[in-house]
Motif scaffolding. Structure first.
Motif, short mmCIF file in Angstrom:
data_model
loop_
_atom_site.label_atom_id
_atom_site.label_comp_id
_atom_site.label_asym_id
_atom_site.label_seq_id
_atom_site.Cartn_x
_atom_site.Cartn_y
_atom_site.Cartn_z
N GLY A 46 0.79 -1.21 0.00
CA GLY A 46 0.00 0.00 0.00
C GLY A 46 0.83 1.26 0.00
N LYS A 47 2.16 1.11 0.12
CA LYS A 47 3.05 2.26 0.14
C LYS A 47 3.93 2.34 -1.11
N GLY A 48 3.62 1.49 -2.11
CA GLY A 48 4.40 1.49 -3.33
C GLY A 48 4.96 0.12 -3.65
N LYS A 49 5.08 -0.18 -4.93
CA LYS A 49 5.57 -1.48 -5.35
C LYS A 49 7.07 -1.62 -5.10
N ALA A 50 7.49 -2.84 -4.71
CA ALA A 50 8.90 -3.11 -4.41
C ALA A 50 9.26 -4.51 -4.87
N ALA A 51 10.38 -4.62 -5.56
CA ALA A 51 10.88 -5.94 -5.95
C ALA A 51 11.54 -6.62 -4.76
N ILE A 52 11.25 -7.90 -4.59
CA ILE A 52 11.87 -8.72 -3.54
C ILE A 52 12.28 -10.04 -4.17
N GLY A 53 13.51 -10.44 -3.94
CA GLY A 53 14.00 -11.71 -4.48
C GLY A 53 14.75 -12.50 -3.43
N LEU A 54 14.70 -13.83 -3.54
CA LEU A 54 15.38 -14.70 -2.58
C LEU A 54 15.88 -15.94 -3.30
N SER A 55 17.11 -16.33 -3.02
CA SER A 55 17.68 -17.54 -3.61
C SER A 55 18.25 -18.42 -2.51
N LEU A 56 18.31 -19.72 -2.80
CA LEU A 56 18.83 -20.71 -1.86
C LEU A 56 20.02 -21.41 -2.47
N GLY A 57 20.96 -21.81 -1.64
CA GLY A 57 22.14 -22.49 -2.15
C GLY A 57 22.80 -23.33 -1.09
N ARG A 58 23.90 -23.94 -1.48
CA ARG A 58 24.66 -24.78 -0.56
C ARG A 58 26.14 -24.63 -0.89
N LEU A 93 23.77 -8.28 7.11
CA LEU A 93 22.64 -7.40 6.84
C LEU A 93 23.19 -6.08 6.31
N LEU A 94 22.72 -5.65 5.15
CA LEU A 94 23.26 -4.47 4.49
C LEU A 94 22.14 -3.59 3.97
N GLN A 95 22.23 -2.30 4.24
CA GLN A 95 21.33 -1.32 3.66
C GLN A 95 22.17 -0.39 2.78
N GLY A 96 22.09 -0.61 1.48
CA GLY A 96 22.93 0.13 0.56
C GLY A 96 22.15 0.63 -0.65
N TYR A 97 22.87 0.75 -1.76
CA TYR A 97 22.31 1.36 -2.95
C TYR A 97 22.58 0.48 -4.18
N GLU A 98 21.65 0.47 -5.12
CA GLU A 98 21.83 -0.31 -6.34
C GLU A 98 23.00 0.21 -7.16
N TYR A 99 23.17 1.53 -7.17
CA TYR A 99 24.26 2.14 -7.93
C TYR A 99 25.23 2.80 -6.97
N ARG A 148 23.56 7.37 -8.95
CA ARG A 148 22.99 8.11 -10.08
C ARG A 148 21.47 7.95 -10.14
N ALA A 149 20.93 7.00 -9.43
CA ALA A 149 19.49 6.88 -9.23
C ALA A 149 19.24 6.67 -7.74
N GLU A 155 15.94 -6.68 -1.52
CA GLU A 155 14.74 -5.89 -1.76
C GLU A 155 15.15 -4.50 -2.21
N TRP A 156 14.25 -3.88 -2.96
CA TRP A 156 14.50 -2.56 -3.52
C TRP A 156 13.30 -1.66 -3.28
N ASN A 157 13.49 -0.36 -3.39
CA ASN A 157 12.38 0.59 -3.27
C ASN A 157 11.85 0.97 -4.65
N ALA A 158 11.83 -0.01 -5.53
CA ALA A 158 11.34 0.15 -6.90
C ALA A 158 10.77 -1.19 -7.36
N PRO A 159 9.97 -1.22 -8.40
CA PRO A 159 9.38 -2.48 -8.86
C PRO A 159 10.38 -3.41 -9.54
N ALA A 160 11.59 -2.92 -9.80
CA ALA A 160 12.62 -3.75 -10.42
C ALA A 160 13.98 -3.32 -9.91
N GLU A 161 14.93 -4.25 -9.99
CA GLU A 161 16.29 -3.97 -9.53
C GLU A 161 16.90 -2.79 -10.28
N LYS A 162 16.69 -2.76 -11.60
CA LYS A 162 17.21 -1.70 -12.45
C LYS A 162 16.15 -1.31 -13.47
#
Length: 315
Positions: free
Chosen positions: A41-53, A91-97, A101-102, A123-130
């Motif tokens: 309700g506050k805006g669309k956001a992309a979220i992705g998760l992967s699993l590995g070993r 845990l990291l709170q950073g920037y895509e670029y 520049r965006a 997760e991002w504060n946009a509907p897509a990573e880029k």
């Protein structure tokens, strides 16, 4: 299956609407993942998760769990710690670029269990990573929620279905690069007295310092690597200067490479007859991705050349 991963991810997220679901199951050779566009309700956001070993003691694991160097990767907060069950969490709170520049923010959680299972969420504060404009001020999940997401027991049955990681290939011994402490010691001893060191960091084959001569911060970085004869023809062509001892030298002066406004990069690149290469660069900013803090770097080209060709690197 992919649909099971997507359903599990959505079940662990707060109440909201989901769209653009995609995923891969455990049978996929590229590894399982799930991604959605989430709207609380506050805006669309992309979220992705992967699993590995992985081999929890393998090379590269510690690097992935380490907070990045702020000189090269700006971020607002970062923590790396060991949890009560022995899992290691970043845990990291950073920037895509890195050059910002965006306004796209990238928040990230990565956990490695004692058994070597990995869960990696972003997760991002946009509907897509880029490629999409930001749709909200911040990504939807707090760091506490990101931690809860990657450490959830809901992933364990899926993780246990993953094959064991392949053994890392045995590496043939090669000449070792100088240790970071040695490179830092040499570099700082060769700096002009006017360049006061405010920040320093070293690792095998590489080191950097941020210096200030009273005119503003200036990043200086250096690589010292053996066995680099294979790049000699490409990097040290007809324009190279050859010193009496056979060392070849080339110089470059141009704009920075990481997008900092007004940043210039001055470089002296050298290679000895036996393939030992020393390349040093200085910038007119304390970081490549931030705006210039001064007109020119704190070190002149002559000083950079003197450092790169010093006999201390072979001592």
């Amino acid at each position: 299956s992919a649909s099971h991963l997507i359903k599990t991810l959505e079940g662990l997220l707060p109440d909201g609407k989901f769209s653009s679901e995609s995923g891969r199951g455990t049978e996929d050779g590229l590894g399982p993942l799930a991604s959605v566009v989430f709207d609380d309700g506050k805006g669309k956001a992309a979220i992705g998760l992967s699993l590995g070993r992985v081999d929890p003691e393998g090379t590269g694991v510690a690097e992935q769990l380490a907070c990045p160097e702020k000189v090269y990767t700006p971020y607002d907060s970062c923590s790396s710690k060991t949890l009560a069950d022995g899992s290691r969490l970043l845990l990291l709170q950073g920037y895509e670029y890195p050059d910002k520049r965006a306004d796209t923010k990238w928040w990230h959680a990565y956990v490695v269990t004692p058994e070597g299972y990995t869960v990696d969420a972003s997760e991002w504060n946009a509907p897509a990573e880029k490629g999409e404009p930001v749709s909200r001020d911040e990504p939807p999940l707090s760091t506490a929620q990101l931690k809860a997401l990657v450490t959830s027991k809901e992933w364990r049955p899926i993780l246990r279905a993953l094959p064991k990681p392949q053994d890392e290939p045995v590496q043939q011994p090669v000449p070792q690069a100088a240790g970071g402490d040695t490179i830092l010691k040499n570099l700082t001893s060769l700096l002009p007295k006017s360049a006061k060191v405010t920040t320093r960091q070293g690792e095998d084959g590489f080191a950097y310092v941020v210096v200030n001569d009273g005119k503003g911060a200036s990043l200086v970085q250096i690589n010292a690597q053996p066995n680099m004869s294979d790049v000699e023809g490409e990097l040290f062509g007809s324009g190279a200067q050859t010193l009496p001892d056979g060392t070849k030298v080339v110089t470059h002066q141009g704009p920075g490479e990481k997008g900092g406004q007004g940043v210039v990069m001055w470089t002296v690149d050298t290679i000895r007859k036996d393939g030992f290469r020393v390349v040093i660069s200085a910038f007119n900013s304390g970081a490549q991705n931030t705006a210039a803090t001064r007109t020119t770097p704190a070190l002149t080209m002559t000083q950079l050349k003197a450092i790169a060709t010093s006999g201390k690197w072979r001592g």
